[in-house]
Design a protein around this motif. Structure first.
Motif, mmCIF file in Angstrom:
data_model
loop_
_atom_site.group_PDB
_atom_site.id
_atom_site.type_symbol
_atom_site.label_atom_id
_atom_site.label_comp_id
_atom_site.label_asym_id
_atom_site.label_seq_id
_atom_site.Cartn_x
_atom_site.Cartn_y
_atom_site.Cartn_z
ATOM 1 N N ILE A 218 39.310 -22.248 -28.020
ATOM 2 C CA ILE A 218 40.080 -23.352 -27.442
ATOM 3 C C ILE A 218 40.600 -24.181 -28.613
ATOM 4 N N ALA A 219 41.915 -24.170 -28.795
ATOM 5 C CA ALA A 219 42.536 -24.889 -29.912
ATOM 6 C C ALA A 219 43.339 -26.048 -29.367
ATOM 7 N N GLU A 220 43.168 -27.221 -29.949
ATOM 8 C CA GLU A 220 43.833 -28.412 -29.419
ATOM 9 C C GLU A 220 45.317 -28.487 -29.753
ATOM 10 N N ASN A 221 45.807 -27.515 -30.536
ATOM 11 C CA ASN A 221 47.254 -27.334 -30.635
ATOM 12 C C ASN A 221 47.553 -25.881 -30.973
ATOM 13 N N ASP A 222 48.822 -25.501 -30.877
ATOM 14 C CA ASP A 222 49.211 -24.106 -31.075
ATOM 15 C C ASP A 222 49.065 -23.645 -32.514
#
Length: 333
Positions: A218-222
C-alpha cells in the motif's frame, strides 16, 4: 451661442472621459504558486494546469511558479519574496503542513491572501482550500489491496513525508481499513517522501528482511508504488503476484495498471485542484462579480458546486483507475 459653446465643450469632455475609461488598463493580478517540489509527475501536471488557466493565458494574471525543492525553509523564503515584491495573492502546496501554518500566518499578516491546494495546511487563515479527501483516498487504496488478498496476508506501507497532512490523512484511512481486517499484518511502514527512488531502496531492504513474506504493498502515492514495482522486478518477483495500490493517477502508474502490475490508483484531478485554486483566489481579490473561468466548475458542478466562490473547502472527487478503465486514461495522456 454661449449655450452652444458650453454644450459642445461638455460633450467633448464627456467623450474624452469615456474614451479614457475605455482605454484604461485592466489590472493584472500578480500571483505566486508555491509548489512543494516539481520532480514528480503530479506536481508537474498541477503546474502545467495552472499555466493553462484562461486568466493566465489572457494576461489577467501574471503568474510565477516557485519550486519548493521539497524543503520547508525554501518555501518559507519564497513567501518572503512574494511579500517583499508585493504579490496580490498566493497558491500554496506545502511540503510541511504543520510548519506551513506559520507561513500562512506570516503571509496573511502582511496582506498576502493564500489559497491552499492539493496538500492541506494546518491553518484557519487560508482563504480557502481545494483538494481531494485524503482519508477517503487511503481507505480506497487499502480496500483494493485487502480485497485482492482476500482479507489475509502481510503488507508493507510506503508513507508520504512526515509532517505533511495529506500523508497523515491517507495513513489514517489505511489504518481504518486495516482495523476492520485483522487478517492483514503490517510487516513494515516507513516514509519514502513521495519518491520513486527512495521507495525502491526501502522495498529492496524489506524484500531482503522478509523473503517471500510480502503479499501486498500500500503506497500513499503512485511514485512510491512504482518504486516498489521496480524493486520486486529487480528481485525476480512478478509484481502481478503482489497486489500494489497507489494514489495520484500519474502516467506510469496507469500504464502499470493496464499491464496488471498495480491493482488500482485513485486519480487526483490536478487541473481541478490547480485551476480551481486560482479561480477561488481571483474571486477573493475581485469580489462577487468574478465568474470562474476554468471549465472544471462545469465538470464537477454536481459534486463540487462553485456557489458564490467563497467556501472554505472544495473537495475534488477521486476517480478510480483499474485495469478495466486504464486504457481510457492512457489514451488521454
Amino acid at each position: 451661442m454661449k449655450f452652444t459653446k458650453w454644450f459642445t465643450s461638455a460633450a467633448l469632455g464627456a467623450t474624452c472621459v469615456a474614451a479614457f475609461a475605455q482605454s484604461a488598463p485592466v489590472k493584472t493580478w500578480k500571483i505566486g504558486a508555491a509548489v512543494y517540489g516539481q520532480r514528480n509527475e503530479y506536481a508537474q501536471l498541477w503546474v502545467n494546469a495552472i499555466k493553462d488557466h484562461p486568466a493566465v493565458k489572457s494576461g489577467l494574471v501574471s503568474l510565477t511558479v516557485f519550486d519548493g525543492r521539497y524543503d520547508h525553509m525554501t518555501q518559507d523564503g519564497q513567501f518572503d519574496t512574494m511579500i517583499t515584491q508585493k504579490y496580490d495573492g498566493a497558491l500554496y502546496i506545502p511540503i510541511d503542513s504543520i510548519a506551513g501554518g506559520n507561513v500562512v500566518r506570516k503571509a496573511t499578516a502582511a496582506g498576502l491572501p493564500v489559497v491552499g491546494s492539493n496538500g492541506p495546511v494546518k491553518s484557519d487563515q487560508l482563504v480557502s482550500y481545494i483538494g481531494s479527501n485524503d482519508v477517503l483516498g487511503g481507505q480506497l487504496e487499502a480496500t483494493a489491496v485487502v480485497k485482492r488478498l482476500g482479507g489475509k496476508g502481510n503488507v508493507v506501507i510506503l508513507e508520504g513525508p512526515v509532517g505533511q497532512m495529506g500523508a497523515t490523512q491517507r495513513g489514517q484511512g489505511i489504518d481504518m481499513v486495516l482495523k476492520q481486517n485483522p487478517g492483514i499484518k503490517v510487516l513494515e511502514r516507513k516514509t519514502a517522501n513521495w519518491s520513486r527512488a527512495e521507495a525502491l531502496t526501502l522495498m529492496q531492504n524489506w524484500i531482503t528482511a522478509h523473503p517471500g513474506q510480502i503479499n501486498g504493498v500500500i503506497a500513499e502515492n503512485d511514485e512510491m508504488a512504482l518504486g516498489a514495482i521496480a524493486a520486486l522486478k529487480a528481485a525476480g518477483i512478478d509484481p502481478k503476484t503482489v497486489p500494489i495500490a497507489g494514489i495520484d493517477g500519474v502516467t506510469d502508474a496507469i500504464k502499470a495498471i493496464a499491464r496488471g502490475e498495480m491493482v488500482l490508483t485513485e486519480r487526483q484531478d490536478a487541473k481541478a485542484q490547480a485551476q480551481g485554486a486560482l479561480d477561488i483566489l481571483l474571486r477573493h481579490e475581485i469580489g462577487p462579480s468574478y465568474k470562474p473561468q476554468s471549465a472544471i466548475w462545469q465538470q464537477y458542478a454536481s459534486s463540487m458546486p462553485w456557489g458564490d466562490g467563497a467556501a472554505k473547502l472544495y473537495a475534488v472527487p477521486w476517480t478510480e483507475v483499474t485495469q478495466a478503465n486504464a486504457a481510457q486514461f492512457v489514451a488521454e495522456r
